[in-house]
Design an enzyme around this catalytic site. Sequence first.
Site, PDB file in Angstrom:
ATOM      1  N   CYS A  74       0.850  -1.193   0.000  1.00 19.08           N
ATOM      2  CA  CYS A  74       0.000   0.000   0.000  1.00 19.08           C
ATOM      3  C   CYS A  74       0.886   1.243   0.000  1.00 19.08           C
ATOM      4  CB  CYS A  74      -0.902  -0.006   1.228  1.00 19.08           C
ATOM      5  SG  CYS A  74      -2.050   1.376   1.289  1.00 19.08           S
ATOM      6  N   CYS A 356       4.062  14.169 -36.768  1.00 15.76           N
ATOM      7  CA  CYS A 356       5.344  13.835 -37.386  1.00 15.76           C
ATOM      8  C   CYS A 356       6.190  15.090 -37.594  1.00 15.76           C
ATOM      9  CB  CYS A 356       5.121  13.120 -38.715  1.00 15.76           C
ATOM     10  SG  CYS A 356       6.634  12.502 -39.483  1.00 15.76           S
TER      11      CYS A 356
END
Length: 420
Positions: A74, A356
């Site tokens: 945890c 791109c």
Amino acid sequence: PKYGPHQGSFLNIELISEKSAAYWLSSIRQLKKDFPEHIVVASIMCAFIEDDWKELTKLAQEAGPDALELNLSCPHGMGEKGMGLACGQSDHMVKSICSWVKEVATIPFFAKMTPNITDVTSIARAAKEGGATGVTAVNTVSGLMGLTSQGLPWPRVGPGNLTTYGGMSGNAVRPIALRGVSSIANKIPGFPIMATGGADSAATCIQFLHLGAAVVQICSAVQNQDFTVVQDYIMGLKAHLYMQSRTDLREWDHQQPPLKGPLLQTGTLPKFGPFLQKRWKLEQDDLCSAVSSVTSATTQETIHKEQSTTVPSVNDIIGKALHHISNYTHLDNTAQKVAAVNDDMCINCGKCMMTCNDSGYQAIRFDAHTHQPFITDDCTGCTLCVSVCPIPDCITMVPRTTPHILKRGIPLGEPQLPTD
């Protein structure tokens, strides 16, 4: 989204339940009474104290669960109190705790792994050496939810508007969980794994099975909807196993049939003006040809269905993909691929060119007349355009047919700056 249904992930700073151990032990007994054929796993957690682990183990198993899960991971609140993450990041502590539990446990027990560590396999190995039946991989990832525009955290608590690091769950964690499961399965073969972390569909559950997990846990997906998702995933798994027995269906990617037909390259007819009429005519011819092909193949497909193999079991697919996971140095950097745009599916949104141009290799251009993207020889096969394209299978990666010329920017051995 931050609010509303279909959350991609959750982040919580909630600590352990306010309910007493007696309440949960009673709940376990009632669950086993009401559902005797179902598996119940009891989760236990305490500090690095031998007597506490042994006492809690005895109390839990007396309630009748089928297995125990040791919460050693945890990431919020409990670490500051010497529990959870404070134990799960130490090989020594994990091995010691598992050995203590092993001394008194009469049922299987699994140590829950933390992803907030460099090498989860070292902790998994320590759990095995300590006598654990297996491991659960992985728990939530430590993170911070976010801030408002005024610089206030969310969630914030008290007059000081304080927050703390919480545990992130949901499908944002899945790549980390897939890595954890696969690395443990590859480095510790045969060690049982319960997978958790972003399993939000039958398809993602199958991914965990393919990477070596024998059990998949669901939590955030239930929070997004309800327990009915479990039956959805079971049905999806059954459908997948059946499809694997059919030669005409096994190449499907879950509910997505394989892309068939020719790949229409860019630079063809645009979708406006008189060109559109010509495009429609070509599409009509293609469809007629496809119908003819399907008709002629019907008999052969029927034979394939009759030759279907036995439906595989879940055990048959566990670990199926592990041999595909390798080191980077083992990848063949000569097996290059480049992007190809299916002009018939392209909606001319321009996402591929924008990403791109600003984030890649400037290898995509738009034709001034047709408004269609086309790939230049500068493409390096990074797949960034595939990732941002909104149309599935519109951009695919195909083998490079042209020589790949390295462009170093500055040739190797040359000075970085002009000398004159």
